[in-house]
Design a protein around this motif. Structure first.
Motif, PDB file in Angstrom:
ATOM      1  N   THR A 136      46.217 -15.525  37.065  1.00  0.00           N
ATOM      2  CA  THR A 136      44.825 -15.326  36.675  1.00  0.00           C
ATOM      3  C   THR A 136      44.741 -14.793  35.249  1.00  0.00           C
ATOM      4  OG1 THR A 136      44.214 -14.813  38.961  1.00  0.00           O
ATOM      5  CG2 THR A 136      42.672 -14.134  37.228  1.00  0.00           C
ATOM      6  N   GLN A 177      35.775  -7.328  33.812  1.00  0.00           N
ATOM      7  CA  GLN A 177      35.238  -8.218  34.836  1.00  0.00           C
ATOM      8  C   GLN A 177      36.354  -8.824  35.683  1.00  0.00           C
ATOM      9  OE1 GLN A 177      31.883  -8.742  35.695  1.00  0.00           O
ATOM     10  NE2 GLN A 177      33.027  -9.535  37.449  1.00  0.00           N
ATOM     11  N   GLN A 180      37.446  -6.238  38.193  1.00  0.00           N
ATOM     12  CA  GLN A 180      36.513  -6.100  39.307  1.00  0.00           C
ATOM     13  C   GLN A 180      36.603  -7.283  40.260  1.00  0.00           C
ATOM     14  OE1 GLN A 180      32.626  -5.418  37.666  1.00  0.00           O
ATOM     15  NE2 GLN A 180      33.175  -3.419  36.811  1.00  0.00           N
ATOM     16  N   THR A 181      36.729  -8.480  39.702  1.00  0.00           N
ATOM     17  CA  THR A 181      36.813  -9.683  40.541  1.00  0.00           C
ATOM     18  C   THR A 181      38.083  -9.681  41.387  1.00  0.00           C
ATOM     19  OG1 THR A 181      35.531 -10.967  38.942  1.00  0.00           O
ATOM     20  CG2 THR A 181      36.870 -12.203  40.518  1.00  0.00           C
ATOM     21  N   SER A 185      38.605  -9.309  45.517  1.00  0.00           N
ATOM     22  CA  SER A 185      39.428 -10.256  46.281  1.00  0.00           C
ATOM     23  C   SER A 185      40.492  -9.527  47.091  1.00  0.00           C
ATOM     24  CB  SER A 185      40.084 -11.247  45.327  1.00  0.00           C
ATOM     25  OG  SER A 185      41.059 -12.033  45.986  1.00  0.00           O
TER      26      SER A 185
END
Length: 211
Positions: A136, A177, A180-181, A185
């Motif tokens: 990611t 961000q 946080q994402t 998850s």
């Protein structure tokens, strides 16, 4: 046999009237004192974005054995008056000495998510989640801290009666961000609760050697 690195995790609140002196002590005495101890690799400070405790310090070591060494013990026998004063000012502190496992990636990003996992975490589910997200963009590293009950002695003002020793998943990211994402998850996949911090500063053993 390769021993996992160790991590000292210290989180606390501090009264507003004591913050300036507390930060001076941490930034100009305490971190350097700890990183100078044999076996310590780095000391890193974070400040809360959304967390129960405002300040977090992470100290990485070569192994858990660092915390049973004569050098580490000696650090407690020569505490300065400034240290004693600020340790006693800590509000609702939390001290855990942990083994680092399930390491994916390297380095420290500007944002950190700390997820408290359930006791007896599902290692297979954790590894599968890490594999799924490891590429990611913005994720720097992830790792698990598993507290050692014997070594995790309480700080002076820590609640000695309620000290759950839950493993923690640390997600280090270069973007808020993304942090946080990924934390959302992980929280869903691993039944965890997340708290968020921003990097303040770091001191490494190599930097200590420069004088």
């Amino acid at each position: 046999m390769t021993h996992p690195h160790g991590m000292l995790f210290v989180a606390t609140n501090i009264a507003a009237e004591d913050e300036a002196d507390f930060n001076q002590w941490y930034d100009h005495e305490h971190v350097e004192e700890r990183v100078a101890i044999g076996g310590f690799l780095s000391g890193t400070r974070y400040q809360a974005l959304d967390a129960e405790r405002k300040y977090l310090g992470l100290y990485e070591t070569t192994s858990l054995e660092t915390f049973t060494s004569a050098d580490y013990y000696a650090a407690f026998t020569r505490q300065t008056a400034w240290s004693v004063k600020n340790l006693d000012r800590m509000i609702n502190p939390m001290r855990r000495v942990c083994a680092i496992t399930h390491q994916q990636g390297k380095g420290s990003g500007s944002h950190l998510a700390v997820l408290t996992l359930q006791a007896g975490m599902n290692s297979a589910a954790l590894s599968a989640w890490q594999q799924r997200v490891q590429q990611t963009p913005g994720l720097i590293a992830s790792r698990v801290l598993t507290p050692d009950t014997t070594l995790s002695t309480p700080l002076p003002r820590e609640n000695a009666e309620h000290r759950p020793m839950h493993p923690m998943l640390l997600l280090s990211c270069s973007d808020a961000q993304v942090c946080q994402t990924l934390a959302a998850s992980a929280a869903q996949a691993l039944t965890a609760q997340a708290q968020f911090y921003a990097l303040s500063w770091q001191l490494t053993k190599q930097e200590m050697a420069h004088g």
